[in-house]
Design a protein around this motif. Structure first.
Motif, PDB file in Angstrom:
ATOM      1  N   TYR A 189      -9.584  15.217  20.376  1.00  0.00           N
ATOM      2  CA  TYR A 189      -9.321  13.791  19.887  1.00  0.00           C
ATOM      3  C   TYR A 189      -9.437  13.785  18.347  1.00  0.00           C
ATOM      4  CZ  TYR A 189      -8.820   8.951  19.169  1.00  0.00           C
ATOM      5  OH  TYR A 189      -8.347   7.666  18.900  1.00  0.00           O
ATOM      6  N   GLU A 190     -10.447  14.378  17.998  1.00  0.00           N
ATOM      7  CA  GLU A 190     -10.722  14.308  16.541  1.00  0.00           C
ATOM      8  C   GLU A 190      -9.658  14.444  15.430  1.00  0.00           C
ATOM      9  OE1 GLU A 190     -13.926  16.043  13.504  1.00  0.00           O
ATOM     10  OE2 GLU A 190     -14.711  15.210  15.172  1.00  0.00           O
ATOM     11  N   PRO A 191      -8.468  15.351  15.712  1.00  0.00           N
ATOM     12  CA  PRO A 191      -7.272  15.612  14.826  1.00  0.00           C
ATOM     13  C   PRO A 191      -6.694  14.396  14.786  1.00  0.00           C
ATOM     14  CG  PRO A 191      -7.663  17.424  15.932  1.00  0.00           C
ATOM     15  CD  PRO A 191      -8.854  16.729  16.648  1.00  0.00           C
ATOM     16  N   ILE A 192      -6.475  13.942  15.940  1.00  0.00           N
ATOM     17  CA  ILE A 192      -5.723  12.520  16.297  1.00  0.00           C
ATOM     18  C   ILE A 192      -6.438  11.173  15.517  1.00  0.00           C
ATOM     19  CG2 ILE A 192      -4.639  10.830  17.863  1.00  0.00           C
ATOM     20  CD1 ILE A 192      -4.422  13.290  19.893  1.00  0.00           C
ATOM     21  N   GLU A 193      -7.588  11.318  15.791  1.00  0.00           N
ATOM     22  CA  GLU A 193      -8.243  10.176  14.891  1.00  0.00           C
ATOM     23  C   GLU A 193      -8.185  10.273  13.461  1.00  0.00           C
ATOM     24  OE1 GLU A 193     -13.098   9.001  14.465  1.00  0.00           O
ATOM     25  OE2 GLU A 193     -12.464  10.157  16.285  1.00  0.00           O
ATOM     26  N   ASP A 194      -8.437  11.603  12.977  1.00  0.00           N
ATOM     27  CA  ASP A 194      -8.172  11.639  11.424  1.00  0.00           C
ATOM     28  C   ASP A 194      -6.797  11.515  11.032  1.00  0.00           C
ATOM     29  OD1 ASP A 194     -10.567  12.822  11.656  1.00  0.00           O
ATOM     30  OD2 ASP A 194     -10.149  14.824  11.265  1.00  0.00           O
ATOM     31  N   GLU A 195      -5.878  11.701  11.727  1.00  0.00           N
ATOM     32  CA  GLU A 195      -4.662  11.289  11.192  1.00  0.00           C
ATOM     33  C   GLU A 195      -4.141   9.896  11.332  1.00  0.00           C
ATOM     34  OE1 GLU A 195      -0.721  11.663   9.851  1.00  0.00           O
ATOM     35  OE2 GLU A 195      -2.083  12.875   9.885  1.00  0.00           O
ATOM     36  N   TYR A 196      -4.685   9.244  12.444  1.00  0.00           N
ATOM     37  CA  TYR A 196      -4.788   7.778  12.554  1.00  0.00           C
ATOM     38  C   TYR A 196      -5.334   6.994  11.439  1.00  0.00           C
ATOM     39  CZ  TYR A 196      -5.728   3.081  14.531  1.00  0.00           C
ATOM     40  OH  TYR A 196      -5.887   1.791  14.429  1.00  0.00           O
ATOM     41  N   PHE A 197      -6.407   7.567  11.235  1.00  0.00           N
ATOM     42  CA  PHE A 197      -7.446   7.002   9.874  1.00  0.00           C
ATOM     43  C   PHE A 197      -6.538   7.070   8.642  1.00  0.00           C
ATOM     44  CE2 PHE A 197     -10.698   6.808   6.478  1.00  0.00           C
ATOM     45  CZ  PHE A 197     -11.001   5.485   6.857  1.00  0.00           C
ATOM     46  N   SER A 198      -6.116   8.455   8.321  1.00  0.00           N
ATOM     47  CA  SER A 198      -5.234   8.560   7.115  1.00  0.00           C
ATOM     48  C   SER A 198      -4.011   7.647   7.071  1.00  0.00           C
ATOM     49  CB  SER A 198      -5.077   9.863   6.975  1.00  0.00           C
ATOM     50  OG  SER A 198      -3.842  10.322   7.730  1.00  0.00           O
ATOM     51  N   ILE A 199      -3.482   7.190   8.157  1.00  0.00           N
ATOM     52  CA  ILE A 199      -2.423   6.395   8.041  1.00  0.00           C
ATOM     53  C   ILE A 199      -2.888   4.705   7.999  1.00  0.00           C
ATOM     54  CG2 ILE A 199      -0.553   5.106   9.559  1.00  0.00           C
ATOM     55  CD1 ILE A 199      -0.318   7.878  10.808  1.00  0.00           C
ATOM     56  N   VAL A 200      -3.943   4.521   8.382  1.00  0.00           N
ATOM     57  CA  VAL A 200      -4.473   3.118   8.515  1.00  0.00           C
ATOM     58  C   VAL A 200      -4.939   2.750   7.127  1.00  0.00           C
ATOM     59  CG1 VAL A 200      -6.358   1.579   9.419  1.00  0.00           C
ATOM     60  CG2 VAL A 200      -4.858   2.969  11.042  1.00  0.00           C
ATOM     61  N   GLU A 201      -5.832   3.744   6.656  1.00  0.00           N
ATOM     62  CA  GLU A 201      -6.246   3.479   5.317  1.00  0.00           C
ATOM     63  C   GLU A 201      -5.261   3.289   4.025  1.00  0.00           C
ATOM     64  OE1 GLU A 201      -9.050   5.891   3.925  1.00  0.00           O
ATOM     65  OE2 GLU A 201      -7.906   7.745   3.972  1.00  0.00           O
ATOM     66  N   ASN A 202      -4.142   3.744   4.348  1.00  0.00           N
ATOM     67  CA  ASN A 202      -3.138   3.753   3.415  1.00  0.00           C
ATOM     68  C   ASN A 202      -1.995   2.614   3.645  1.00  0.00           C
ATOM     69  OD1 ASN A 202      -3.892   5.767   1.503  1.00  0.00           O
ATOM     70  ND2 ASN A 202      -3.641   7.141   3.263  1.00  0.00           N
ATOM     71  N   LEU A 203      -1.925   1.922   4.596  1.00  0.00           N
ATOM     72  CA  LEU A 203      -1.334   0.892   4.835  1.00  0.00           C
ATOM     73  C   LEU A 203      -1.870  -0.570   4.108  1.00  0.00           C
ATOM     74  CD1 LEU A 203      -0.957   0.862   8.725  1.00  0.00           C
ATOM     75  CD2 LEU A 203       0.800   1.586   7.165  1.00  0.00           C
ATOM     76  N   ASP A 204      -0.585  -0.913   2.969  1.00  0.00           N
ATOM     77  CA  ASP A 204      -0.915  -1.965   2.191  1.00  0.00           C
ATOM     78  C   ASP A 204      -0.477  -3.072   2.728  1.00  0.00           C
ATOM     79  OD1 ASP A 204      -2.322  -0.429   0.265  1.00  0.00           O
ATOM     80  OD2 ASP A 204      -0.444   0.272  -0.651  1.00  0.00           O
ATOM     81  N   ASP A 205       0.720  -2.943   3.596  1.00  0.00           N
ATOM     82  CA  ASP A 205       1.450  -3.968   4.200  1.00  0.00           C
ATOM     83  C   ASP A 205       0.567  -4.699   5.375  1.00  0.00           C
ATOM     84  OD1 ASP A 205       3.200  -5.459   6.224  1.00  0.00           O
ATOM     85  OD2 ASP A 205       4.662  -4.963   4.717  1.00  0.00           O
ATOM     86  N   GLN A 206       0.020  -5.728   5.315  1.00  0.00           N
ATOM     87  CA  GLN A 206      -0.482  -6.504   6.338  1.00  0.00           C
ATOM     88  C   GLN A 206      -0.029  -6.422   7.760  1.00  0.00           C
ATOM     89  OE1 GLN A 206      -3.881  -7.141   6.040  1.00  0.00           O
ATOM     90  NE2 GLN A 206      -4.128  -7.970   8.091  1.00  0.00           N
ATOM     91  N   VAL A 207       1.301  -6.633   8.007  1.00  0.00           N
ATOM     92  CA  VAL A 207       2.155  -6.454   8.858  1.00  0.00           C
ATOM     93  C   VAL A 207       2.014  -5.191   9.487  1.00  0.00           C
ATOM     94  CG1 VAL A 207       4.226  -6.987  10.107  1.00  0.00           C
ATOM     95  CG2 VAL A 207       3.324  -8.802   8.442  1.00  0.00           C
ATOM     96  N   LEU A 208       2.100  -4.217   8.848  1.00  0.00           N
ATOM     97  CA  LEU A 208       2.155  -2.972   9.407  1.00  0.00           C
ATOM     98  C   LEU A 208       0.848  -2.549   9.737  1.00  0.00           C
ATOM     99  CD1 LEU A 208       4.438  -0.941   6.935  1.00  0.00           C
ATOM    100  CD2 LEU A 208       5.060  -1.610   9.268  1.00  0.00           C
ATOM    101  N   PHE A 209      -0.165  -2.953   9.145  1.00  0.00           N
ATOM    102  CA  PHE A 209      -1.514  -2.474   9.575  1.00  0.00           C
ATOM    103  C   PHE A 209      -1.861  -3.331  10.955  1.00  0.00           C
ATOM    104  CE2 PHE A 209      -6.042  -4.078   9.814  1.00  0.00           C
ATOM    105  CZ  PHE A 209      -6.594  -2.918   9.461  1.00  0.00           C
TER     106      PHE A 209
END
Length: 170
Positions: free
Chosen positions: A91-111
């Motif tokens: 799971y950790e590789p999926i979690e890492d990819e997830y976090f890298s996406i979420v922390e870079n989402l500047d748009d509140q709706v996308l977040f």
């Protein structure tokens, strides 16, 4: 990337279902296998993307509205190394990819779409685990096992309502 794209790319729900089922099987062979479990939760973070498995043996905690921080096994993999290794590997590789996406989402709706998608997927998995009777197949459980998907500082009543929606949808 939106949540649906992420879910499809990583087969998030299927991976979490499979890992959870494997984890419950591992618990059934562990030092805590003789415990009688009354509660099970995905204790998670929609911001970080982590999923922790929590189990409880104190039936009064539901009436007290005590959530995983007050449970017997708040983080089950603290007690069973094999679970930590399994989730780290799978799971950790999926979690890492997830976090890298979420922390870079500047748009509140996308977040919100992404983090709500994560939580909704976990609720779907929990409803499927319930339907398939995974807990009672492998573990000693009470007749009315309390299951939930929760985060720190979540609105627990709303979380339980949303899980019930997924139960109805399955």
């Amino acid at each position: 990337m939106n949540w649906n794209d992420f879910q499809n790319k990583y087969q998030f729900e299927e991976v979490v279902y499979t890992l959870t089922k494997q984890s419950i099987e591992i618990v059934s062979k562990s030092a805590i296998k003789e415990e009688r479990f009354c509660s099970f939760a995905f204790n998670c973070s929609a911001y970080n993307g982590y999923v922790l498995l929590s189990l409880d043996t104190d039936e009064l905690n539901r009436a007290r509205k005590f959530y995983p921080p007050d449970w017997t096994y708040e983080v089950v993999d603290d007690y069973i190394e094999e679970l930590r290794e399994l989730w780290g590997r799978e799971y950790e590789p999926i979690e890492d990819e997830y976090f890298s996406i979420v922390e870079n989402l500047d748009d509140q709706v996308l977040f919100e779409n992404f983090t709500n998608g994560f939580l909704t997927s976990l609720r779907k998995v929990m409803a499927r685990l319930e339907r398939d009777k995974v807990l009672s197949t492998y573990l000693k459980t009470t007749t009315d096992v309390w299951t939930l998907v929760t985060e720190i500082d979540a609105d627990e009543e709303e979380e339980e309502r949303l899980l019930e929606v997924e139960r109805q949808n399955i």
